[in-house]
Design a protein around this motif. Structure first.
Motif, PDB file in Angstrom:
ATOM      1  N   GLY A 268       0.789  -1.220   0.000  1.00  0.00           N
ATOM      2  CA  GLY A 268       0.000   0.000   0.000  1.00  0.00           C
ATOM      3  C   GLY A 268       0.820   1.267   0.000  1.00  0.00           C
ATOM      4  O   GLY A 268       0.312   2.337   0.376  1.00  0.00           O
ATOM      5  N   ARG A 269       2.086   1.205  -0.463  1.00  0.00           N
ATOM      6  CA  ARG A 269       2.948   2.395  -0.486  1.00  0.00           C
ATOM      7  C   ARG A 269       2.960   2.971  -1.898  1.00  0.00           C
ATOM      8  O   ARG A 269       3.223   2.252  -2.865  1.00  0.00           O
ATOM      9  N   SER A 270       2.729   4.264  -1.982  1.00  0.00           N
ATOM     10  CA  SER A 270       2.769   4.920  -3.283  1.00  0.00           C
ATOM     11  C   SER A 270       4.204   5.291  -3.641  1.00  0.00           C
ATOM     12  O   SER A 270       5.030   5.552  -2.774  1.00  0.00           O
ATOM     13  N   VAL A 271       4.485   5.308  -4.960  1.00  0.00           N
ATOM     14  CA  VAL A 271       5.798   5.688  -5.487  1.00  0.00           C
ATOM     15  C   VAL A 271       5.574   6.797  -6.512  1.00  0.00           C
ATOM     16  O   VAL A 271       4.790   6.623  -7.446  1.00  0.00           O
ATOM     17  N   PRO A 272       6.201   7.973  -6.300  1.00  0.00           N
ATOM     18  CA  PRO A 272       7.212   8.292  -5.295  1.00  0.00           C
ATOM     19  C   PRO A 272       6.661   8.951  -4.032  1.00  0.00           C
ATOM     20  O   PRO A 272       7.454   9.374  -3.196  1.00  0.00           O
ATOM     21  N   GLY A 273       5.328   9.029  -3.882  1.00  0.00           N
ATOM     22  CA  GLY A 273       4.768   9.766  -2.745  1.00  0.00           C
ATOM     23  C   GLY A 273       5.271   9.277  -1.404  1.00  0.00           C
ATOM     24  O   GLY A 273       5.843  10.038  -0.616  1.00  0.00           O
ATOM     25  N   ASP A 274       5.075   7.982  -1.132  1.00  0.00           N
ATOM     26  CA  ASP A 274       5.542   7.423   0.141  1.00  0.00           C
ATOM     27  C   ASP A 274       7.014   7.021   0.083  1.00  0.00           C
ATOM     28  O   ASP A 274       7.786   7.265   1.016  1.00  0.00           O
ATOM     29  N   VAL A 275       7.387   6.374  -1.015  1.00  0.00           N
ATOM     30  CA  VAL A 275       8.762   5.876  -1.161  1.00  0.00           C
ATOM     31  C   VAL A 275       9.267   6.222  -2.559  1.00  0.00           C
ATOM     32  O   VAL A 275       8.656   5.819  -3.557  1.00  0.00           O
ATOM     33  N   ALA A 276      10.352   6.980  -2.619  1.00  0.00           N
ATOM     34  CA  ALA A 276      11.001   7.268  -3.901  1.00  0.00           C
ATOM     35  C   ALA A 276      11.967   6.131  -4.216  1.00  0.00           C
ATOM     36  O   ALA A 276      12.675   5.645  -3.337  1.00  0.00           O
ATOM     37  N   VAL A 277      11.999   5.709  -5.484  1.00  0.00           N
ATOM     38  CA  VAL A 277      12.799   4.542  -5.879  1.00  0.00           C
ATOM     39  C   VAL A 277      13.712   4.914  -7.042  1.00  0.00           C
ATOM     40  O   VAL A 277      13.282   5.531  -8.016  1.00  0.00           O
ATOM     41  N   VAL A 278      14.986   4.504  -6.928  1.00  0.00           N
ATOM     42  CA  VAL A 278      15.945   4.661  -8.025  1.00  0.00           C
ATOM     43  C   VAL A 278      16.539   3.294  -8.328  1.00  0.00           C
ATOM     44  O   VAL A 278      16.979   2.588  -7.419  1.00  0.00           O
ATOM     45  N   GLY A 279      16.541   2.926  -9.604  1.00  0.00           N
ATOM     46  CA  GLY A 279      17.111   1.649 -10.024  1.00  0.00           C
ATOM     47  C   GLY A 279      18.505   1.807 -10.604  1.00  0.00           C
ATOM     48  O   GLY A 279      19.167   2.839 -10.437  1.00  0.00           O
ATOM     49  N   TYR A 280      18.938   0.768 -11.327  1.00  0.00           N
ATOM     50  CA  TYR A 280      20.273   0.792 -11.917  1.00  0.00           C
ATOM     51  C   TYR A 280      20.283  -0.103 -13.148  1.00  0.00           C
ATOM     52  O   TYR A 280      19.874  -1.250 -13.074  1.00  0.00           O
ATOM     53  N   ASP A 281      20.723   0.418 -14.272  1.00  0.00           N
ATOM     54  CA  ASP A 281      20.944  -0.279 -15.558  1.00  0.00           C
ATOM     55  C   ASP A 281      20.287   0.439 -16.730  1.00  0.00           C
ATOM     56  O   ASP A 281      20.828   0.470 -17.821  1.00  0.00           O
ATOM     57  N   ASP A 282      19.068   0.969 -16.536  1.00  0.00           N
ATOM     58  CA  ASP A 282      18.271   1.553 -17.616  1.00  0.00           C
ATOM     59  C   ASP A 282      17.988   0.511 -18.700  1.00  0.00           C
ATOM     60  O   ASP A 282      18.147   0.767 -19.888  1.00  0.00           O
ATOM     61  N   LEU A 283      17.526  -0.638 -18.276  1.00  0.00           N
ATOM     62  CA  LEU A 283      17.106  -1.696 -19.181  1.00  0.00           C
ATOM     63  C   LEU A 283      15.631  -1.989 -18.921  1.00  0.00           C
ATOM     64  O   LEU A 283      15.281  -2.721 -18.013  1.00  0.00           O
ATOM     65  N   GLY A 284      14.762  -1.371 -19.716  1.00  0.00           N
ATOM     66  CA  GLY A 284      13.328  -1.531 -19.530  1.00  0.00           C
ATOM     67  C   GLY A 284      12.759  -0.690 -18.413  1.00  0.00           C
ATOM     68  O   GLY A 284      11.588  -0.842 -18.043  1.00  0.00           O
ATOM     69  N   ALA A 285      13.550   0.239 -17.863  1.00  0.00           N
ATOM     70  CA  ALA A 285      13.089   1.046 -16.731  1.00  0.00           C
ATOM     71  C   ALA A 285      11.922   1.952 -17.107  1.00  0.00           C
ATOM     72  O   ALA A 285      11.076   2.273 -16.268  1.00  0.00           O
ATOM     73  N   ASP A 286      11.870   2.370 -18.364  1.00  0.00           N
ATOM     74  CA  ASP A 286      10.792   3.265 -18.794  1.00  0.00           C
ATOM     75  C   ASP A 286       9.456   2.534 -18.914  1.00  0.00           C
ATOM     76  O   ASP A 286       8.404   3.174 -19.044  1.00  0.00           O
ATOM     77  N   HIS A 287       9.458   1.214 -18.841  1.00  0.00           N
ATOM     78  CA  HIS A 287       8.212   0.445 -18.930  1.00  0.00           C
ATOM     79  C   HIS A 287       7.675   0.038 -17.559  1.00  0.00           C
ATOM     80  O   HIS A 287       6.661  -0.650 -17.470  1.00  0.00           O
ATOM     81  N   CYS A 288       8.369   0.431 -16.491  1.00  0.00           N
ATOM     82  CA  CYS A 288       7.869   0.153 -15.145  1.00  0.00           C
ATOM     83  C   CYS A 288       6.698   1.073 -14.818  1.00  0.00           C
ATOM     84  O   CYS A 288       6.451   2.076 -15.505  1.00  0.00           O
ATOM     85  N   THR A 289       5.970   0.757 -13.749  1.00  0.00           N
ATOM     86  CA  THR A 289       4.873   1.599 -13.275  1.00  0.00           C
ATOM     87  C   THR A 289       5.132   1.992 -11.825  1.00  0.00           C
ATOM     88  O   THR A 289       5.061   1.139 -10.942  1.00  0.00           O
TER      89      THR A 289
END
Length: 336
Positions: A268-289
Motif C-alpha cells: 500500500g505504499r505509493s511511489v514516489p509519494g511514500d517511497v522514492a525509488v531509483v534503479g540501476y541499468d536503464d534496461l526496460g526502466a521506462d516500462h515500469c509503473t
C-alpha cells in the motif's frame, strides 16, 4: 585435395607479385601486410576466383575464427535478463565485422565450469569474453593462466589486474542515485544490493553508503538480492517488515527494482509519494509503473568496447591489458 582447375595460393601470390607468405597473411587479415600488397592480393583473388580452404587455413594460422562468450550464470537467468540480450547482440555485431563466430558458453561454478575450462584449453576458440562473473569462478585467474586472449564485461572481483575489462563506475553511479534521494528530502533510505560476490554488487553498496556518510547520515538498512525480479521483491518486503517508515530506496538493478515496486504496491505504499525509488541499468526502466528513475549501465557499449579490446589482443598479443571505467549517468523519470 584441390581439383586441377582450382586456383591455388601460389597462383594468387604470383599474380599479385608477392611471396606466398605475404599472400597468405593478406588473405587471413593479418596487420603485417602493406596496403599496396593487400590491394594486389585482393585483386588477384577476385581475378582468379580463389577460395581459401578453411581447414588448411586453420592448420596454418592456428585460428578457429570463433570467440567464446562465457557467462557463469544459470540458463534461465541468461535468457530472461535483458542485460545479457543487449550484451550478446553487441558482441555478435562487432565479431561479424571480422567474420568471426560467437560461441556461447554457460558455465556455472562446479562441473560446468570445469567443462568450460577444458573447452577453452582445447584450442576451440581464439579468445573469450566473460560476462557476469563471481568471486567463486576465478575466471580471470584461469584465463590469465591459460594465456588465452580475453576481455571482461565488468570488472572481475578477483584478478582484475591480470586481464582487460570494461565497466561503469558503479560506486559513482550508486552515489548519484543516493544523492538524488537526499535532494528529494528522503532521509530514511534503504538499499536493495546486488550479490556480495560480484564487483557490481559490492561497488553499488559502497556508493550508497558513501553518499550517506558524506551527508552526515547513518548507514541505511541493506538487503541483498541476486539481480532478479523475484529477489528484489522479497528483499523489499523484508525491508518494509523491519523498517516500515522508509521513504527512499536505491535498488542495484532495474529488474530488482521492478520486483521492489510490486512489493511496495502490495504494502500500500505509493511511489514516489511514500517511497522514492531509483534503479540501476536503464534496461526496460521506462516500462515500469511508474517509469523508473535509474542509473545508466550501457550494456551494449560495455560489450562492444570489451570485444574490441579482445580483437586488439588477437591482432597483437603485446597490446596492453587495458582497464576502462566509464562515467555513469542518471536518467530521471517518475519514480524519484
Amino acid at each position: 585435395m584441390e581439383s586441377p582447375g582450382t586456383p591455388t595460393l601460389d597462383q594468387v601470390a604470383r599474380l599479385a607479385g608477392v611471396s606466398r607468405a605475404t599472400a597468405s597473411r593478406a588473405i587471413n587479415g593479418s596487420s603485417r601486410v602493406s596496403d599496396r600488397a593487400r590491394v594486389a592480393v585482393e585483386e588477384a583473388v577476385r581475378s582468379l576466383g580463389y577460395v581459401a580452404n578453411p581447414a588448411a587455413r586453420t592448420l596454418a594460422t592456428r585460428r578457429t575464427d570463433s570467440v567464446a562468450v562465457v557467462v557463469p550464470e544459470p540458463d534461465d537467468r541468461v535468457f530472461s535478463d535483458p542485460f545479457f540480450g543487449r550484451t550478446l547482440t553487441a558482441v555478435n555485431r562487432v565479431l561479424a565485422e571480422r567474420d568471426l563466430q560467437l560461441v556461447l558458453l554457460l558455465a556455472r561454478p562446479g562441473e560446468e565450469e570445469d567443462r568450460t575450462l577444458r573447452y577453452l584449453r582445447g584450442g576451440h576458440v581464439d579468445g573469450a569474453i566473460v560476462v557476469s562473473h563471481h568471486r567463486s569462478d576465478h575466471l580471470a585467474e584461469h584465463l590469465a593462466g591459460l594465456a588465452l586472449p580475453c576481455a571482461f564485461v565488468g570488472r572481475p572481483i578477483v584478478g582484475a589486474d591480470r586481464v582487460p575489462w570494461v565497466d561503469t563506475d558503479n560506486v559513482a553511479g550508486a552515489r548519484l542515485a543516493t544523492e538524488l534521494l537526499l535532494e528529494r528530502g528522503r532521509r530514511r533510505t534503504a538499499h536493495v544490493a546486488g550479490p556480495a560476490d560480484m564487483a557490481a554488487g559490492q561497488d553499488r553498496l559502497v556508493g550508497y553508503l558513501g553518499a550517506l556518510s558524506d551527508a552526515g547520515l547513518a548507514a541505511g538498512p541493506v538487503e541483498h538480492g541476486d539481480f532478479t525480479e523475484a529477489s528484489g521483491e522479497s528483499a523489499c518486503a523484508r525491508l518494509l517488515a523491519t523498517y516500515p517508515d522508509l521513504d527512499g530506496l536505491v535498488v542495484a538493478s532495474d529488474l530488482m527494482a521492478r520486483g521492489a515496486l510490486r512489493a511496495l504496491a502490495a504494502a500500500g505504499r505509493s511511489v514516489p509519494g511514500d517511497v522514492a525509488v531509483v534503479g540501476y541499468d536503464d534496461l526496460g526502466a521506462d516500462h515500469c509503473t511508474p517509469p523508473l528513475t535509474t542509473v545508466v549501465n550501457p550494456a551494449g557499449e560495455l560489450a562492444e568496447r570489451a570485444t574490441r579490446l579482445l580483437l586488439a589482443r588477437l591482432d597483437d598479443p603485446a597490446t596492453p591489458r587495458d582497464q576502462v571505467l566509464l562515467a555513469p549517468t542518471l536518467v530521471r523519470r517518475e519514480s524519484a
